[in-house]
Each structure stands twice: as C-alpha cells, then as structure tokens.
Design an enzyme around this catalytic site. Sequence first.
Site, PDB file in Angstrom:
ATOM      1  N   ASP A  72       0.831  -1.202   0.000  1.00  0.00           N
ATOM      2  CA  ASP A  72       0.000   0.000   0.000  1.00  0.00           C
ATOM      3  C   ASP A  72       0.867   1.253   0.000  1.00  0.00           C
ATOM      4  O   ASP A  72       2.002   1.256   0.477  1.00  0.00           O
ATOM      5  CB  ASP A  72      -0.974   0.005   1.183  1.00  0.00           C
ATOM      6  CG  ASP A  72      -0.287  -0.033   2.542  1.00  0.00           C
ATOM      7  OD1 ASP A  72       0.753  -0.705   2.668  1.00  0.00           O
ATOM      8  OD2 ASP A  72      -0.801   0.603   3.487  1.00  0.00           O
ATOM      9  N   GLU A 137      -0.024  -0.947   5.943  1.00  0.00           N
ATOM     10  CA  GLU A 137       1.057  -0.355   6.730  1.00  0.00           C
ATOM     11  C   GLU A 137       0.900   1.149   6.811  1.00  0.00           C
ATOM     12  O   GLU A 137       1.162   1.748   7.846  1.00  0.00           O
ATOM     13  CB  GLU A 137       2.413  -0.702   6.116  1.00  0.00           C
ATOM     14  CG  GLU A 137       3.606  -0.468   7.057  1.00  0.00           C
ATOM     15  CD  GLU A 137       4.151   0.948   7.040  1.00  0.00           C
ATOM     16  OE1 GLU A 137       4.915   1.297   7.957  1.00  0.00           O
ATOM     17  OE2 GLU A 137       3.825   1.723   6.114  1.00  0.00           O
TER      18      GLU A 137
END
Length: 379
Positions: A72, A137
């Site tokens: 991400d 994250e």
Amino acid sequence: MSATLALTEQLIARASVTPDDQHCQQIMTERLAALGFECETIASHGVTNLWAVKRGTAGRDGKLLAFAGHTDVVPTGPLEQWTSPPFIPAHRDGKLYGRGAADMKTSLAAFIVASEEFVAAHPDHRGAIAFLITSDEEGPATDGTVKVVELLDARGEQLDYCIVGEPTSSAELGDVVKNGRRGSMSGELIVKGVQGHIAYPHLAKNPIHLLAPALAELAAEQWDAGNEYFPPTTWQVSNLRAGTGATNVIPGHADLMFNFRFSTASTVEGLQARVHAILDKHGLDYTLKWSVSGLPFLTPRGELSNALEHAIRAETGVTTELSTTGGTSDGRFIARICPQVIEFGPPNGSIHKIDEHIELRFVDPLKNVYRRVLEQLIA
C-alpha cells in the site's frame, strides 16, 4: 531495462492506495510460486496480506530469513501538482518517479529479484526464505502485519532474521539502516472544571488554570536518559482544546492529547504511573485514556546487522550507521517472533511527497545487497 526496475514499474502502475492492494501481491505471488514458494493469502477486513515461504535442504532446522514490506501507498495529494501522473512510472533526470517509488515498491521488487537470482545460483540452499507482505502499513495497521504475526505465532512459526524494506537511507544507499524503533504511546486527557460566567470566577472552576501547572511539570519532566541505542524518551502535546468560542464563558473542561516516543529505557506501565502521579499531585479531576500503538524494539549487533553492513560496503562502498530514530514501523510487530529485525531500503527524502522518486542508480544495487545477505546467511 533491468528485471528489478521492470518489476518496480509494474508495481508502481498499480494504484494501491491503502488498504487497496490492487493485485500487487498477486504479481508477487506469481513470481514466488514459480520459484517454489508456498504462498498463502491472509485477508482481514479489506486488507490483503501475503505469507510465502520456501524451505531449504535443512527443512525447519535451517535458518529462516524473511523479507517484510507493504504494497500500500499513501494518497497522492493534488494530482495537478505532480509533474507526471503518480501511477504512470516516469524517468527524468536519472530518477524514477511515481507514488511508491521509494516507499516501498522498489524494495519489494528488489526482494523478488534478489530471491530469484539467489535460488538460481543456490538451488540447494540450506536455509529458508520467507515474504511477509501487507496492504495495511500506511493506514491503521490493525489488519496487516500484526494479524499475520499473530497467526504465525499461534502456529509456532519463528523467524531468525527479518529485513523490512522501509526507506531508511539518507543521502546514499545504505548510509543508514534501522536496528530498532522507539515505542509510541498516546494519551487523551480530559480535565474537568465547572463552567460559568467569566465575570464570576468564584462560581466556576477553570480547568485551563487547573491544568496549567501540571502541564508545565509534564513538559519539563525528564522521563529517562536514553541508552546506548536510543535517545531520551520524549513527551509532546499534540492537541489542546477548551472553551465554547465565546469570550465570556469559563469552560467546563479542557481536553489534551499527548504522545510519548519512548525507548527500551522506559516501560509503558512506568510512564503511565508517572503521568498519573503528576496529575494526582495537582489535585485534578480528570479522565485519561491510553493507547499504545507500538512497543520499542531493538536488534543489537549480530549476524543480521553484520551481514547487512558487509553487503552494503561490498556493493556500494558506504559505511553504514545503525539508527533507531524516526517513527514506528511494522518491525515492532515482527520483533515479537523474530530476534533480529533490521530495516533497510532506499533514500527517504521524497517519501509521501509530491513527485516521489528514487534515483535509478540505486535500484539494482539495492537488489544486490539483499541477494548478498541471502548468500551470507542461508546459502
């Protein structure tokens, strides 16, 4: 175009804004499965996680080195401010531009290609290689690495070494690696008073005035002296609110939000107790809600740090600094099941910014460092 650069661009082209993986892990899984990795997708509340492992000739008796990272990326910000579209990889002035170029799709590509080259050169490698990848994250980090670690822990899976591909370098590739991180703990404090007319303070109780002496003491407190690896613990106010907006009303409560960044020289319980003691000493009527987003972790010098420093020096000629500065990372979760966790990746000067980029001269050396570590530790 090198294999690492080609894969990096393929991943950047996926608009994987947290927590949407946008099939980045599918791309990685296809490459890993072709190498003989056992790949497992672990989904949780819209988050995609990947655990992949390839055992060596020693089976479970061999050392296990895991590569950890995230697919991400943070949102782009105003698209019109980007020189080129953030999810269309672009080369300019010796740099690769795109969201995730530095944080951390180049590291992911380097992990993959380093593993491919290592397995080709060492088909009978003794130790094991693993990948722990998440799409959570950059967001809340509640359904990502922490969930995979909990699952692995329940299975009795232990890692020996872990390299997290966070962008740790400063000016040159490998000049800084992180062998630990401070813990992070926040508090939400509400100090209660009695609301009233500002002309009649004897009929009210001003929570701002009540809080001020305690706030001054908290701000002046030395929480610890740090240690060999960490600077002293810090306490900082992030938000302070009180009042209705009117100029003639004493507020009924004052709200304070604060944060500790703390080292292994202090504990959660110890810091909380000291805050409560100061508030109680000042006779405040208050409520305090705590949240711990990460405990400190530290990897002392050992096999992993030595291998990484040697690989960086051999590949780049750079002498590495071990550091524990900066914010939290997923390393804090992995440290629960792995005694040696170190973060290493490209320079971080452009991360989360408009026109995020990595210098092209760092792409293949990054892959080579990862491969050299594999050769030193699990061949």
